[in-house]
Design an enzyme around this catalytic site. Structure first.
Site, short mmCIF file in Angstrom:
data_model
loop_
_atom_site.label_atom_id
_atom_site.label_comp_id
_atom_site.label_asym_id
_atom_site.label_seq_id
_atom_site.Cartn_x
_atom_site.Cartn_y
_atom_site.Cartn_z
CE LYS A 12 -4.47 -1.21 2.31
NZ LYS A 12 -5.38 -0.93 3.36
NE ARG A 13 4.98 1.41 4.60
CZ ARG A 13 4.98 0.43 5.50
NH1 ARG A 13 3.86 0.03 6.05
NH2 ARG A 13 5.81 -0.50 5.28
#
Length: 546
Positions: free
Chosen positions: A295-296
């Site tokens: 996600k990051r």
């Protein structure tokens, strides 16, 4: 073990017993062998593409068995909830056709948000306390940290268990004293497990498995200092899966290690556990190997990346289905979308998400669509993400269809310059006067031709232009005019004696290509001119004369 009166005094006086909830949520009347699947996303950020990957599988397996698919939002960790996350779920499920069969307005087994089911969890937590299968724990965060440090020093397994569990076998008098003092507490599950024991279970994807059994007295009900007593995920999922009558849980492989604990909870509660199917996580290729799609770090991990870029949902689903079952990737798109997903074929290795491959698939899919189908899909995307384009399409739908017909309709190998809807402006925007910037005679894309030559060349084209319908005759207009202005008849002649010519017929044609499209690369120039129409062709070429 606390007496019943003390236990009951910890809960609301009108709290129902578990029997009430068993009647409220009876077994479902589904066909033999039907699968009831659920997705349990947490509203703690953007929607990961893995959520759609699992939802797609959930929905397919459930529907093909005559069952149902539901989404239950697991929002008991409200400190991490992100505003707008629930709306993202709705948008993602709608875009990719993975909308659940039940919600609070259509389903009889709600609420479908765990934060709205607190009384249900309290009923079952109280029952565990009454039966001695759970206990009150007043251990502070400092005490728990100290236990962990001493365990590490003594090189024994870490956790809250056995002799390390300060309140597991506490005297009732000590518990009563803490309650009288208003000390905060959690409710812990009294694990029957022991260090070194093994748990055996069968995974619907991975087959028979053996794992270290749970020996920790996990928290099932969070601190009494909270205004609303909420359960931990582990406890809530066991209660909800039972009452919602879920019999197949498809989830990411990161939950594999929790299965022994979950099975203990189901047994303690007297529930039949569901079958678990743990999907390998989506991966990304990196130098030297691969890692989990993050996600990051990875924009393509977000569902919004695909929606905002305008990848057709059918292409993305086809790609994801191919990752799930390799045989589906070998089928035509329509066949693959209609074919079943087989859990046993998912395998244990994480599939790689490759955007280049997805774009190829998407381009191939879009190339099979008619101009009207593209326009129908493009309009709602543009309305949300490119309002200027949406306005132009609304005003000039026929021009859009004419543009989309160029080198697409009636040809064996249609253009594949649309991989997603966000490509449309770059690939077709020049067909619309409102989106096109006129080109001047000194534009750098004219390959350094003298400005005066460009002006004269363009003016004579405008003065003598005939809107011919035969492509060869139309191009001969440019060829004849180029010869009058000293351009070489072909690239070979120009290369032989470059000082004798301003360029070849290629450079001459490029003047009009840049004038009409704003680019040195474009579809067939005659087809472009026909789509633009006489007046627009003369307006654009006329700009070179100024």
């Amino acid at each position: 073990m606390l007496d019943r009166a003390t236990i009951d005094a910890l809960f609301p006086p009108d709290l129902p017993d578990p029997g009430h909830w068993e009647q409220r949520y009876p077994p479902r009347q589904l066909p033999e062998g039907a699968k009831l699947t659920r997705l349990g996303p947490s509203p703690t950020g953007f929607v990961h593409v893995g959520v759609i990957y699992v939802a797609m599988t959930d929905r397919d397996v459930a529907h093909r068995s005559g069952g149902r698919f539901l989404v239950r939002v697991e929002d008991t960790d409200q400190s991490r909830e992100v505003e707008g996350a629930l709306a993202q779920f709705d948008r993602a499920f709608a875009y990719f056709g993975t909308t659940p069969d039940e919600d609070d307005s259509t389903g009889a087994y709600g609420p479908y948000r765990q934060s709205q089911r607190s009384d249900i969890y309290l009923s079952y937590a109280r029952e565990l306390l009454r039966e001695g299968k759970a206990y009150l724990c007043f251990a502070t965060a400092e005490e728990v940290a100290d236990i962990r440090q001493r365990q590490q020093e003594q090189k024994v397994p870490t956790g809250y268990y056995g002799r390390w569990a300060l309140w597991r076998d506490a005297d009732q008098a000590d518990v009563q004293a803490k309650l009288a003092a208003g000390a905060p507490y959690v409710v812990r599950f009294r694990s029957p497990g022991r260090i070194g024991a093994r748990a055996e279970f069968t995974d619907a994807i991975r087959g028979p498995l053996s794992a270290e059994d749970n020996y920790n007295d996990v928290v099932v009900l969070k601190s009494s200092s909270n205004a609303v007593r909420l359960p931990t995920y582990h406890f809530a999922h066991a209660v909800d899966d039972h009452l919602m009558r879920v019999n197949l849980v498809i989830r990411g492989e990161e939950w594999l290690s929790s299965v022994p604990m979950h099975l203990q909870l189901f047994t303690a509660l007297g529930f039949e556990p569901p079958t678990y199917a743990h999907i390998a996580l989506l991966m990304k290729q990196i130098p030297g190997g691969k890692r989990k799609l993050s996600k990051r770090k990875d924009p393509e991990a977000s569902v919004d990346h695909y929606i905002q870029a305008g990848y057709p949902a059918e292409a993305v689903l086809y790609y994801l289905r191919g990752l799930a079952n390799g045989r589906l990737a070998e089928m035509p798109l329509a066949d693959a979308l209609a074919a079943p997903i087989n859990l046993a074929e998912l395998g244990g290795a994480g599939p790689l998400v490759d955007l280049v491959k997805l774009e190829d698939i998407s381009a191939d899919h879009i190339a099979t669509l008619s101009g009207q189908q593209i326009l129908d899909a493009l309009r709602p995307w543009a309305a949300e993400f490119d309002p200027e384009l949406a306005s132009v399409l609304a005003k000039e739908p026929e021009q859009a269809l004419s543009a989309l017909a160029v080198e697409r309709e009636g040809v064996a190998n249609p253009r594949k310059d649309l991989r997603k809807w966000s490509d449309f402006r770059g690939a077709y925007g020049f067909f619309f006067p409102a989106l096109f910037t006129l080109v001047g005679p000194d534009d750098e894309r004219l390959r350094g031709l003298p400005t005066d030559l460009v002006r004269t060349f363009a003016q004579q084209f405008v003065d003598g232009y005939q809107d011919l319908t035969d492509p060869q005759e139309w191009f001969n207009e440019i060829r004849d005019l180029a010869a009058k202005h000293g351009f070489a008849p072909n690239a070979k002649e120009y290369k032989r004696n470059p000082d004798a010519y301003p360029g070849s017929i290629r450079e001459a044609s490029q003047v009009f290509r840049v004038a009409l499209t704003g680019s040195t690369r474009s579809p067939d120039l005659f087809s472009v001119a026909r789509a633009l129409g006489r007046d627009e062709v003369l307006r654009r070429v006329g700009a070179l004369t100024r």
